[in-house]
Design a protein around this motif. Sequence first.
Motif, short mmCIF file in Angstrom:
data_model
loop_
_atom_site.label_atom_id
_atom_site.label_comp_id
_atom_site.label_asym_id
_atom_site.label_seq_id
_atom_site.Cartn_x
_atom_site.Cartn_y
_atom_site.Cartn_z
N MET A 144 0.63 -1.18 0.25
CA MET A 144 -0.16 0.07 0.30
C MET A 144 0.65 1.06 0.22
N ASN A 145 1.84 1.22 0.61
CA ASN A 145 2.68 2.20 0.80
C ASN A 145 2.25 3.27 0.59
N VAL A 146 1.49 3.92 2.37
CA VAL A 146 0.68 4.72 2.85
C VAL A 146 1.77 5.66 3.77
N GLU A 147 1.79 6.33 4.13
CA GLU A 147 2.30 6.96 5.01
C GLU A 147 1.41 6.78 6.41
N GLY A 148 2.36 6.76 7.42
CA GLY A 148 1.30 6.73 8.34
C GLY A 148 1.00 5.88 8.16
N LEU A 149 0.62 4.86 7.98
CA LEU A 149 0.18 3.84 7.92
C LEU A 149 0.38 2.65 8.46
N THR A 150 0.82 2.22 10.16
CA THR A 150 0.99 1.33 10.50
C THR A 150 0.83 -0.26 10.43
N ARG A 151 1.35 -1.41 10.40
CA ARG A 151 1.18 -2.98 11.02
C ARG A 151 -0.09 -2.82 10.89
N GLU A 152 0.01 -2.63 12.38
CA GLU A 152 -1.65 -3.52 12.99
C GLU A 152 -2.81 -2.30 12.80
N ASN A 153 -2.70 -1.16 11.71
CA ASN A 153 -4.37 -0.53 11.02
C ASN A 153 -3.73 -1.11 10.65
N VAL A 154 -3.11 -2.21 9.53
CA VAL A 154 -3.83 -2.98 8.46
C VAL A 154 -4.09 -4.66 9.29
N ALA A 155 -3.45 -4.91 9.72
CA ALA A 155 -3.54 -5.90 10.62
C ALA A 155 -5.03 -5.90 10.78
N SER A 156 -5.78 -4.91 11.83
CA SER A 156 -7.23 -4.70 12.04
C SER A 156 -7.67 -4.38 10.91
N HIS A 157 -7.76 -3.87 9.99
CA HIS A 157 -8.27 -3.61 9.02
C HIS A 157 -8.33 -5.52 8.03
N LEU A 158 -7.43 -5.62 8.16
CA LEU A 158 -7.67 -7.39 7.23
C LEU A 158 -9.10 -8.18 8.30
N GLN A 159 -8.76 -7.84 9.58
CA GLN A 159 -9.53 -8.52 10.26
C GLN A 159 -10.99 -8.02 9.33
N LYS A 160 -11.06 -7.26 10.14
CA LYS A 160 -12.61 -6.76 10.24
C LYS A 160 -13.01 -6.91 8.41
N TYR A 161 -12.13 -7.17 7.70
CA TYR A 161 -12.24 -7.67 6.17
C TYR A 161 -12.40 -8.17 6.02
N ARG A 162 -11.51 -9.46 6.69
CA ARG A 162 -12.00 -11.24 6.39
C ARG A 162 -13.41 -11.20 7.16
N LEU A 163 -14.09 -10.73 7.58
CA LEU A 163 -15.06 -10.90 8.58
C LEU A 163 -15.88 -10.26 7.76
N TYR A 164 -15.34 -9.29 7.09
CA TYR A 164 -16.44 -8.62 6.23
C TYR A 164 -17.22 -9.58 4.95
N LEU A 165 -16.12 -10.32 4.41
CA LEU A 165 -16.49 -10.99 3.38
C LEU A 165 -17.02 -12.04 3.92
N ARG A 166 -16.70 -12.69 5.05
CA ARG A 166 -17.17 -14.00 5.13
C ARG A 166 -18.54 -14.03 5.63
N ARG A 167 -18.98 -12.76 5.88
CA ARG A 167 -20.16 -12.55 6.84
C ARG A 167 -21.08 -12.04 5.15
N LEU A 168 -20.33 -11.56 4.15
CA LEU A 168 -21.43 -11.79 3.21
C LEU A 168 -21.55 -13.03 2.31
N SER A 169 -20.59 -13.49 2.18
CA SER A 169 -20.86 -14.98 1.67
C SER A 169 -22.29 -15.42 2.72
#
Lengths: 154, 661
Positions: free
Chosen positions: B242-267
Amino acid sequence: MEVGQMQRRLVDYTKSLFMEGFLDAQFLQLQQLQDESNPDFVVEVVSLFFDDSEKLLNDLTMALDQPNVDFKKVDAHVHQLKGSSSSIGAQRVKNACIAFRSFCEEQNIDATLRCLQQVKQEYYLVKNKLETMLRLEQQIVAAGGSIPMIELGF
Amino acid sequence: MEEKMGGSNGEDSGEDRFPVGMRVLAVDDDPICLKILANLLCKCQYQVTTTNQAIIALKMLRGNKNRYDLVISDVNMPDMDGFKLLELVGLEMDLPVIMLSAHSDTKLVMKGITHGACDYLLKPVRIEELKNIWQHVVRRKKPDSKDELAAPNHDKARGGTGEAGQTWVACSSDQKVNKKRKDQSEDEEEETEDNGHENEDSSSQKKPRVVWSVDLHRKFVAAVNQLGLGDQAVPKKILDLMNVEGLTRENVASHLQKYRLYLRRLSSVATQQANMVVALGSRGPSHLRTGSLDGFGDFRSFTGPRRFSSASLPSNQSRGAFGRLNSSAALTLSGISSGGIQPGNSVNGLGKIQPVVLPANQNQNGALFQGITASIELNQLSQTKSTNHFGEYNCVNERNVFRISSSFPDAKVVVGSSSNSLSTASGNALVLQGNTQEVQCNAAFENLPSFGMTSLNRESNDLSVRGSSNCLEHGRCSENWQGTVQLSNFPPSNEQLPSNNLQESIPWRNSSPSNSRIALSSMASSAVFGDSRADMLCKAGLNNSYSHVDSRVSASGSMMDQNNAVISNTNDVSLFSHLNGEAPFAVWHSEGDKSSSDTDLRSNDNFLFLQSKPQNGFSQNNFESLEDIMSPVFKLEQNNETAFMDGGLGFDVAYPLGSCM
């Protein structure tokens, strides 16, 4: 019979119920929930239990009476009965339900019928006991006494 | 029936003397347990409200988001599965939910955890256990004040997302899109299309957490797509990509988690929706029911009989992917794609779906959407809204269409995601479902395109919510519902998810602003709903995700007209085309201009188109997505316990697509 005597009788009776496994500690909790702001709590809950259980037992009887028994439904009923009996502290009923459920899983008609009988029996027994106990309590209260708290020392 | 009891005085909401006066909502169908529980809670000095029906509980919760601090719910309830309620509450209101059961089965406890329960208690409940439940309320509140690093855990995320998370979709994106994002608390209230508020509430409340704007999310999805949603998608790599400044790994991690959940939910939502759709199929309930339900029902089992897929392999494949989705919809879709899918399938139920060639597929989608809509109260709304939106929906006219098609290979990823989204959001979920999602989304969107995103969101949200509620009402919505509901409630998540799904596709879709994403989400929801809403959502979502897809499935707009099914079809078409990466899509477009035209033709054409496409897989995807979407719907109807997409939708979905392609 004077109040003190009645109270003692009640205590002994209740204790025996615990000893014999009809009731367990959960029932004690119910009793503890009863207080001035909630004076009839136990009676109400017990009555609810009776009504609900009778209905469940009827449903169970009918369900097991079908030519094609729907075990899922039977299991659901038993599960509910198990839940309510455990919430009220009707230990033997609860245990009978547990056995019942395992036979349901096996889809064993004969065994489940037997279990049903057993659950019914336990239910009527505990119902009887509880009614007796509640009657005693009522008498005490009517005579002006208070219901003694049971201390389970065992 | 509900009663209120509570020791504390009125509404101090217990905050001053917290935990005293903490407002608890207790839900249990067993009157004895409920009474005992209520009394125990009172004894703990909480303020208790009880109800023996989950549906009523939801209504109460939705009526005022701030009315309760904590929810305790039984697992086995006749009108709605406790887990479904759990998901919905978590997504919509972000309240801590404690599960209650006489079962101590490990699987159930696990299920509770995955659905976001903050605790699992066994019956009979003891007062000691209840004395400390207030901690869960505190835990939830904490993340707000804490740094996002504090905990990417889902519960928190959920809570956090509520505020910050809501910005998944688009802080910046189109206003309409924002609608989607709207704050959880606003869901349902935002019917109107004011795009503005979407994240504003959350944004303003946001603490110094990272705001996952549409763009950011898009990048995220792109990165995830690039890596594949599997093992490779680790936060570190995503962060680097992503190469975004100011973004931390933790941010991404939590976002990823939510995203996955979201996908799961969608299905799962998709599945449920499909189910719902089928069952409810307002349009043609009978159709749906028979058709889709069967189909869906089968699908649910994933492995279950893929009735549809008999013909095309892709469909099977897609099914596989979607199977995960839970959505029978997916299955149905596959089935449909297989060609000759039973037109009568659920889609029919939807009523709108044209049994034309695509019918199978379309129907599926349509059904899904329809069903969803049908089931969803929104239907009515959507109808009206759709029309309204139609004009408004930018996507529609633009044919935002989902770029998805191109994504097929990507679709894999997308699919997964989309499917996920589908599952996640009722509406969104549908659409978003991975590749199929795309398809679905398209369809969903297509149909809705006309509806401005914002409205969609709203609607979708509502839809989704409704959908969910419908589902709930209809029976236990297995997990999926959550997804559906999520749409609306899930402001961030829904949006996110759909976006996510779309996200994946989003990379493709440059044109569509986050709005589309949102739209997608909404579309997803809408799709489900069949109403324009769904379309909107789809559109929105699709657009975003389908950046690739040039041929936007604007059809959604046109589709929207009552024949959601149609739209779905169109969507599918577009999706397919995308998938195939060929003209089909284009072909579809021609029809798809629909944005304005509600001609079913479009959809039909599209479908036809799709059909002709050898890419069964592709088509399947579409269908599948629909199915997925639908499945949640249906699920609800059928009280199926279809698994909500187990997180893998995206992945799975992808596969079929890939294979198909």
